[in-house]
Design a protein around this motif. Structure first.
Motif, mmCIF file in Angstrom:
data_model
loop_
_atom_site.group_PDB
_atom_site.id
_atom_site.type_symbol
_atom_site.label_atom_id
_atom_site.label_comp_id
_atom_site.label_asym_id
_atom_site.label_seq_id
_atom_site.Cartn_x
_atom_site.Cartn_y
_atom_site.Cartn_z
ATOM 1 N N LYS A 60 0.991 -1.133 -0.076
ATOM 2 C CA LYS A 60 0.137 0.128 -0.046
ATOM 3 C C LYS A 60 1.005 1.203 0.057
ATOM 4 O O LYS A 60 1.811 1.240 0.876
ATOM 5 C CB LYS A 60 -1.116 0.194 1.120
ATOM 6 N N GLY A 61 0.754 2.094 -0.957
ATOM 7 C CA GLY A 61 1.295 3.399 -0.854
ATOM 8 C C GLY A 61 2.307 3.438 -1.804
ATOM 9 O O GLY A 61 2.845 2.434 -2.140
ATOM 10 N N PRO A 62 3.365 4.466 -1.817
ATOM 11 C CA PRO A 62 4.346 4.563 -2.700
ATOM 12 C C PRO A 62 5.659 3.773 -1.917
ATOM 13 O O PRO A 62 5.689 3.767 -0.771
ATOM 14 C CB PRO A 62 4.656 6.056 -2.775
ATOM 15 N N VAL A 63 6.652 3.595 -2.923
ATOM 16 C CA VAL A 63 7.849 2.895 -2.465
ATOM 17 C C VAL A 63 9.070 3.808 -2.829
ATOM 18 O O VAL A 63 9.121 4.384 -3.956
ATOM 19 C CB VAL A 63 8.038 1.363 -2.892
ATOM 20 N N ALA A 64 10.243 4.107 -2.035
ATOM 21 C CA ALA A 64 11.119 4.864 -2.521
ATOM 22 C C ALA A 64 11.978 4.108 -3.315
ATOM 23 O O ALA A 64 11.975 2.933 -3.290
ATOM 24 C CB ALA A 64 11.990 5.319 -1.300
ATOM 25 N N VAL A 65 12.446 4.674 -4.542
ATOM 26 C CA VAL A 65 13.302 4.113 -5.391
ATOM 27 C C VAL A 65 14.452 3.500 -4.951
ATOM 28 O O VAL A 65 14.950 2.321 -5.399
ATOM 29 C CB VAL A 65 13.993 5.503 -6.474
ATOM 30 N N GLU A 66 15.188 4.130 -3.554
ATOM 31 C CA GLU A 66 16.335 3.287 -3.003
ATOM 32 C C GLU A 66 16.022 2.024 -2.556
ATOM 33 O O GLU A 66 16.776 0.945 -2.833
ATOM 34 C CB GLU A 66 16.597 4.345 -1.975
ATOM 35 N N ALA A 67 14.782 1.903 -2.065
ATOM 36 C CA ALA A 67 14.489 0.487 -1.853
ATOM 37 C C ALA A 67 14.113 -0.452 -2.893
ATOM 38 O O ALA A 67 14.454 -1.645 -2.803
ATOM 39 C CB ALA A 67 13.196 0.677 -0.655
ATOM 40 N N SER A 68 13.549 0.177 -3.787
ATOM 41 C CA SER A 68 13.087 -0.873 -4.938
ATOM 42 C C SER A 68 14.349 -1.033 -5.551
ATOM 43 O O SER A 68 14.283 -2.287 -6.290
ATOM 44 C CB SER A 68 12.375 -0.151 -5.870
ATOM 45 N N GLU A 69 15.360 -0.321 -5.590
ATOM 46 C CA GLU A 69 16.550 -0.849 -6.594
ATOM 47 C C GLU A 69 17.278 -2.085 -5.710
ATOM 48 O O GLU A 69 17.972 -2.822 -6.404
ATOM 49 C CB GLU A 69 17.515 0.369 -6.614
ATOM 50 N N LYS A 70 17.237 -1.850 -4.564
ATOM 51 C CA LYS A 70 17.901 -2.896 -3.759
ATOM 52 C C LYS A 70 17.337 -4.106 -3.404
ATOM 53 O O LYS A 70 18.015 -5.235 -3.247
ATOM 54 C CB LYS A 70 17.986 -2.240 -2.017
ATOM 55 N N TRP A 71 15.884 -3.946 -3.361
ATOM 56 C CA TRP A 71 14.959 -5.096 -3.261
ATOM 57 C C TRP A 71 14.386 -5.341 -4.585
ATOM 58 O O TRP A 71 12.901 -4.757 -4.561
ATOM 59 C CB TRP A 71 14.111 -4.910 -1.939
ATOM 60 N N PRO A 72 14.559 -6.296 -5.428
ATOM 61 C CA PRO A 72 13.772 -5.943 -6.685
ATOM 62 C C PRO A 72 12.267 -6.698 -6.609
ATOM 63 O O PRO A 72 11.326 -6.367 -7.338
ATOM 64 C CB PRO A 72 14.586 -7.077 -7.686
ATOM 65 N N ARG A 73 12.032 -7.429 -5.336
ATOM 66 C CA ARG A 73 11.022 -8.176 -5.369
ATOM 67 C C ARG A 73 9.866 -7.274 -4.759
ATOM 68 O O ARG A 73 8.780 -7.323 -4.874
ATOM 69 C CB ARG A 73 11.035 -9.404 -4.294
ATOM 70 N N ILE A 74 10.277 -6.370 -4.050
ATOM 71 C CA ILE A 74 9.501 -5.033 -3.395
ATOM 72 C C ILE A 74 9.128 -4.251 -4.641
ATOM 73 O O ILE A 74 7.674 -3.942 -4.850
ATOM 74 C CB ILE A 74 10.295 -4.141 -2.563
ATOM 75 N N ALA A 75 10.034 -4.279 -5.468
ATOM 76 C CA ALA A 75 9.852 -3.135 -6.771
ATOM 77 C C ALA A 75 8.491 -4.002 -7.661
ATOM 78 O O ALA A 75 7.754 -3.266 -8.367
ATOM 79 C CB ALA A 75 10.793 -3.047 -7.927
ATOM 80 N N ASN A 76 8.610 -5.413 -7.962
ATOM 81 C CA ASN A 76 7.710 -5.895 -8.476
ATOM 82 C C ASN A 76 6.298 -5.822 -8.057
ATOM 83 O O ASN A 76 5.153 -5.712 -8.585
ATOM 84 C CB ASN A 76 7.814 -7.403 -8.683
ATOM 85 N N LEU A 77 5.886 -5.749 -6.613
ATOM 86 C CA LEU A 77 4.797 -5.588 -5.940
ATOM 87 C C LEU A 77 4.236 -4.180 -5.819
ATOM 88 O O LEU A 77 3.068 -4.050 -5.459
ATOM 89 C CB LEU A 77 4.707 -6.343 -4.612
ATOM 90 N N ALA A 78 5.161 -3.356 -5.982
ATOM 91 C CA ALA A 78 4.857 -1.870 -5.846
ATOM 92 C C ALA A 78 4.063 -1.476 -6.615
ATOM 93 O O ALA A 78 4.104 -1.655 -7.859
ATOM 94 C CB ALA A 78 6.232 -0.919 -5.828
ATOM 95 N N SER A 79 3.035 -0.619 -6.277
ATOM 96 C CA SER A 79 2.006 -0.025 -7.354
ATOM 97 C C SER A 79 2.529 1.408 -7.673
ATOM 98 O O SER A 79 2.273 1.738 -8.754
ATOM 99 C CB SER A 79 0.713 0.413 -6.709
ATOM 100 N N MET A 80 3.459 1.827 -6.904
ATOM 101 C CA MET A 80 4.022 3.277 -7.320
ATOM 102 C C MET A 80 5.449 3.447 -6.736
ATOM 103 O O MET A 80 5.592 3.285 -5.540
ATOM 104 C CB MET A 80 2.982 4.560 -6.559
ATOM 105 N N VAL A 81 6.484 3.927 -7.496
ATOM 106 C CA VAL A 81 7.779 3.870 -7.304
ATOM 107 C C VAL A 81 8.014 5.257 -7.146
ATOM 108 O O VAL A 81 8.005 5.836 -8.422
ATOM 109 C CB VAL A 81 8.709 2.882 -8.068
ATOM 110 N N VAL A 82 8.468 6.127 -6.197
ATOM 111 C CA VAL A 82 8.692 7.574 -6.395
ATOM 112 C C VAL A 82 10.282 7.505 -5.888
ATOM 113 O O VAL A 82 10.823 7.099 -5.070
ATOM 114 C CB VAL A 82 7.840 8.050 -4.947
#
Length: 145
Positions: A123-145
């Motif tokens: 739920k909600g946005p995810v920081a780019v720093e977290a999505s770069e380090k954790w690709p599985r989080i990037a897959n589930l994120a609806s919005m990456v900021v």
């Protein structure tokens, strides 16, 4: 000094060059659980892979793996220790482009010891720093900021 990008995939996320991010979440900080596992409020009890001086509490930043205790949520989760990844922090994150990004809350998602996310949506946005380090989080994120 020129920084080179090197990637090594492990069970604890992708290790690569990351500019300094201010560690704004100390031990004892309560963060919102941003996935659909049922947990509502998490408390940070340990920050993995952090080095600090004697008598200084370790702190976490966006993208860090931490151990948390569920403070609010269903009875079967409450009081148990889980792994989590910080996906948002209120304190400003300075990016290399000169932009400062702040979020409305501090949030984390529960993660298994192998690095798999326990929930099925974030739920909600995810920081780019977290999505770069954790690709599985990037897959589930609806919005990456």
């Amino acid at each position: 000094m020129a920084a080179t990008k090197s990637r090594a995939v492990s069970a604890k996320g992708v290790q690569e060059f990351r500019p300094y991010i201010t560690r704004a979440l100390p031990l004892g900080a309560q963060v919102v659980c941003a996935d659909n596992t049922g947990a509502k409020i998490l408390e940070i009890v340990m920050v993995q892979k952090t080095k600090t001086r004697v008598a200084r509490y370790p702190s976490a930043a966006v993208g860090d793996f931490v151990n948390v205790v569920v403070k609010k949520g269903p009875g079967e989760l409450r009081g148990q220790i889980f792994g989590a990844v910080i996906i948002r922090q209120k304190y400003a994150v300075h990016r290399l482009s000169g932009v400062r990004v702040t979020f409305e809350d501090n949030a984390a998602v529960l993660v298994t010891p192998e690095g798999e996310i326990k929930g099925t949506e974030i739920k909600g946005p995810v920081a780019v720093e977290a999505s770069e380090k954790w690709p599985r989080i990037a897959n589930l994120a609806s919005m990456v900021v």
